[in-house]
Every structure is written in structure tokens, then in C-alpha cells.
Motif scaffolding. Structure first.
Motif, PDB file in Angstrom:
ATOM      1  N   THR A 102      10.613  -6.659   0.312  1.00 12.42           N
ATOM      2  CA  THR A 102      10.921  -8.010   1.200  1.00 12.42           C
ATOM      3  C   THR A 102      11.505  -9.280   1.770  1.00 12.42           C
ATOM      4  OG1 THR A 102       9.014  -8.919   0.125  1.00 12.42           O
ATOM      5  CG2 THR A 102       7.869  -7.758   1.715  1.00 12.42           C
ATOM      6  N   SER A 103      12.511  -8.991  -0.191  1.00 10.05           N
ATOM      7  CA  SER A 103      13.266 -10.084  -0.026  1.00 10.05           C
ATOM      8  C   SER A 103      14.476  -9.713   0.893  1.00 10.05           C
ATOM      9  CB  SER A 103      14.042 -10.189  -0.690  1.00 10.05           C
ATOM     10  OG  SER A 103      14.641  -8.823  -1.885  1.00 10.05           O
ATOM     11  N   PHE A 104      14.633  -8.364   1.459  1.00 14.83           N
ATOM     12  CA  PHE A 104      15.773  -7.916   2.002  1.00 14.83           C
ATOM     13  C   PHE A 104      15.077  -8.171   4.159  1.00 14.83           C
ATOM     14  CE2 PHE A 104      16.568  -4.923  -1.066  1.00 14.83           C
ATOM     15  CZ  PHE A 104      17.750  -4.976  -1.475  1.00 14.83           C
ATOM     16  N   PHE A 105      14.228  -9.104   3.937  1.00 18.01           N
ATOM     17  CA  PHE A 105      14.160  -9.634   5.623  1.00 18.01           C
ATOM     18  C   PHE A 105      13.467 -10.424   6.248  1.00 18.01           C
ATOM     19  CE2 PHE A 105      11.207  -5.058   4.254  1.00 18.01           C
ATOM     20  CZ  PHE A 105      11.816  -4.420   5.519  1.00 18.01           C
ATOM     21  N   GLY A 106      14.189 -11.162   4.634  1.00 12.08           N
ATOM     22  CA  GLY A 106      13.977 -12.848   4.776  1.00 12.08           C
ATOM     23  C   GLY A 106      12.696 -13.739   4.885  1.00 12.08           C
ATOM     24  N   ALA A 136       0.935  -1.142  -0.124  1.00 15.07           N
ATOM     25  CA  ALA A 136       0.013  -0.205   0.237  1.00 15.07           C
ATOM     26  C   ALA A 136       1.406   1.624  -0.186  1.00 15.07           C
ATOM     27  CB  ALA A 136      -0.770  -0.081   1.042  1.00 15.07           C
ATOM     28  N   ILE A 137       2.148   1.240   1.232  1.00  9.55           N
ATOM     29  CA  ILE A 137       2.520   2.037   0.964  1.00  9.55           C
ATOM     30  C   ILE A 137       3.399   2.660  -0.504  1.00  9.55           C
ATOM     31  CG2 ILE A 137       5.020   2.874   1.580  1.00  9.55           C
ATOM     32  CD1 ILE A 137       3.836   1.818   4.645  1.00  9.55           C
ATOM     33  N   VAL A 138       4.474   1.633  -1.406  1.00  5.83           N
ATOM     34  CA  VAL A 138       4.784   1.294  -2.583  1.00  5.83           C
ATOM     35  C   VAL A 138       3.805   1.967  -3.520  1.00  5.83           C
ATOM     36  CG1 VAL A 138       5.501   0.241  -4.526  1.00  5.83           C
ATOM     37  CG2 VAL A 138       6.330   0.078  -1.894  1.00  5.83           C
ATOM     38  N   ASN A 139       2.561   1.683  -3.618  1.00  3.06           N
ATOM     39  CA  ASN A 139       1.855   1.531  -4.461  1.00  3.06           C
ATOM     40  C   ASN A 139       1.255   3.307  -4.308  1.00  3.06           C
ATOM     41  OD1 ASN A 139      -0.261   1.677  -6.661  1.00  3.06           O
ATOM     42  ND2 ASN A 139      -1.471  -0.164  -5.273  1.00  3.06           N
ATOM     43  N   SER A 140       0.929   3.411  -2.740  1.00  3.39           N
ATOM     44  CA  SER A 140       0.878   4.760  -2.737  1.00  3.39           C
ATOM     45  C   SER A 140       1.393   6.066  -2.876  1.00  3.39           C
ATOM     46  CB  SER A 140       0.370   5.054  -1.447  1.00  3.39           C
ATOM     47  OG  SER A 140      -0.999   4.679  -1.172  1.00  3.39           O
ATOM     48  N   GLY A 176       1.858  -4.632 -12.175  1.00  9.13           N
ATOM     49  CA  GLY A 176       2.772  -5.758 -11.852  1.00  9.13           C
ATOM     50  C   GLY A 176       3.980  -5.778 -11.443  1.00  9.13           C
ATOM     51  N   PHE A 177       4.624  -4.220 -12.147  1.00  8.44           N
ATOM     52  CA  PHE A 177       5.984  -3.527 -11.410  1.00  8.44           C
ATOM     53  C   PHE A 177       6.164  -3.182  -9.536  1.00  8.44           C
ATOM     54  CE2 PHE A 177       8.369   0.006 -10.196  1.00  8.44           C
ATOM     55  CZ  PHE A 177       9.648  -0.385 -10.868  1.00  8.44           C
ATOM     56  N   LEU A 178       4.716  -2.523  -9.601  1.00  6.88           N
ATOM     57  CA  LEU A 178       4.935  -2.187  -8.369  1.00  6.88           C
ATOM     58  C   LEU A 178       5.052  -3.704  -7.178  1.00  6.88           C
ATOM     59  CD1 LEU A 178       1.800   0.646  -8.787  1.00  6.88           C
ATOM     60  CD2 LEU A 178       4.603   0.809  -7.847  1.00  6.88           C
ATOM     61  N   LEU A 179       4.205  -4.432  -7.460  1.00  8.98           N
ATOM     62  CA  LEU A 179       3.754  -5.758  -7.059  1.00  8.98           C
ATOM     63  C   LEU A 179       5.624  -6.721  -6.965  1.00  8.98           C
ATOM     64  CD1 LEU A 179       2.121  -7.869  -5.156  1.00  8.98           C
ATOM     65  CD2 LEU A 179       1.822  -9.395  -7.434  1.00  8.98           C
ATOM     66  N   TRP A 180       5.840  -6.466  -7.911  1.00 10.75           N
ATOM     67  CA  TRP A 180       7.485  -6.769  -8.185  1.00 10.75           C
ATOM     68  C   TRP A 180       8.595  -6.327  -6.837  1.00 10.75           C
ATOM     69  CZ3 TRP A 180      11.976  -5.204 -10.564  1.00 10.75           C
ATOM     70  CH2 TRP A 180      13.368  -5.772  -9.694  1.00 10.75           C
ATOM     71  N   PHE A 181       8.542  -4.727  -7.170  1.00  9.99           N
ATOM     72  CA  PHE A 181       8.885  -3.580  -6.623  1.00  9.99           C
ATOM     73  C   PHE A 181       9.106  -4.377  -4.804  1.00  9.99           C
ATOM     74  CE2 PHE A 181       9.715   0.249  -4.204  1.00  9.99           C
ATOM     75  CZ  PHE A 181      11.757  -0.151  -4.821  1.00  9.99           C
ATOM     76  N   THR A 182       7.348  -4.096  -4.550  1.00  7.98           N
ATOM     77  CA  THR A 182       6.996  -5.012  -3.203  1.00  7.98           C
ATOM     78  C   THR A 182       7.704  -6.438  -2.698  1.00  7.98           C
ATOM     79  OG1 THR A 182       5.062  -3.682  -3.359  1.00  7.98           O
ATOM     80  CG2 THR A 182       5.007  -5.452  -2.024  1.00  7.98           C
TER      81      THR A 182
END
Length: 131
Positions: A91-95, A50-54, A81-87
Motif C-alpha cells: 500500500t505504500s506504493f499508492f501514497g 485478505a488477498i495477501v493472506n490468502s 506479522g510479515f504478511l501485515l508488513w508486506f501489506t
């Protein structure tokens, strides 16, 4: 209140998308991986989405106005799709969090998330009072 409802609806939509194995979209909960951790992970991923999308989504949509006109709005599928991929990348940095197998599967997943958000938007929209 509106942001919380948006996050909960996004979490539900992401959960629905992860139930479709062909989309190659998965959510990895934080340890130990119980149901509560899955729900909290979905809510955290939905809040990040939601934050990335906003923030980022608004900037991209303003910059891409000529593409919206040229493609009659179909570029929004690619942008979502890009925004979902970016999300998923964030989140990949958190494990734990969201992982998308391929960009185009992310576009299809974003389309399904958009449809679910649209349906819930119609259901949860406050009714206008008529005099």
C-alpha cells in the motif's frame, strides 16, 4: 459473501489496531482525508490484506510446516506479522494506506488482528441445525 464479511472484519480489526498509538501502525486515507475516505481506505487495505493472506500466506504456511511443528505453532505470529508488513509495503506504493513502524510492532498488531478475527469468527459463524 464470505470474502466481503472477511474484508469488513479485517477493516474493523485494522482500525482498532490503529487506535493504539504505541503500536506505530497508521492508516493514511487518500485526499482529502474525511471519514468516508478513511473507511474506504480501511476497506481497501483490508481487501489487500485478505488477498495477501490468502495467496502468499497459504504458500508460506505450506512451506513452513516443519517450523510450525518445531515451534508448536508460534511461528504463525511471525508469519502474520510479515504478511501485515508486506501489506503495508504494497500500500505504500499508492501514497495512502497502511504503515507499520517496526516489524515487531507489526507482529503485535497482527496478533491483535488475529484475536479480533477469531472473536468475530465465533460470533458470525453460522449455527448448525440439530435434528
Amino acid at each position: 459473501m464470505r470474502f466481503i464479511v472477511r474484508v469488513v472484519v479485517n477493516a474493523f480489526a485494522i482500525w482498532v489496531v490503529t487506535l493504539i498509538p504505541a503500536l506505530q501502525v497508521t492508516v493514511t486515507p487518500f485526499a482529502p482525508g474525511e471519514t468516508l475516505q478513511l473507511v474506504l481506505t480501511l476497506l481497501l487495505v483490508a481487501a489487500i490484506f485478505a488477498i495477501v493472506n490468502s495467496v502468499l500466506g497459504t504458500v508460506i504456511r505450506i512451506v513452513a510446516i516443519p517450523l510450525y511443528i518445531l515451534t508448536l505453532g508460534l511461528i504463525s505470529l511471525v508469519i502474520n506479522g510479515f504478511l501485515l508488513w508486506f501489506t503495508a509495503w504494497i500500500t505504500s506504493f499508492f501514497g495512502f494506506g497502511l504503515s507499520v513502524g517496526d516489524f515487531w510492532w507489526g507482529v503485535l498488531a497482527a496478533l491483535i488482528i488475529s484475536v479480533i478475527n477469531w472473536i468475530f469468527g465465533i460470533i458470525l459463524r453460522p449455527k448448525e441445525k440439530r435434528d
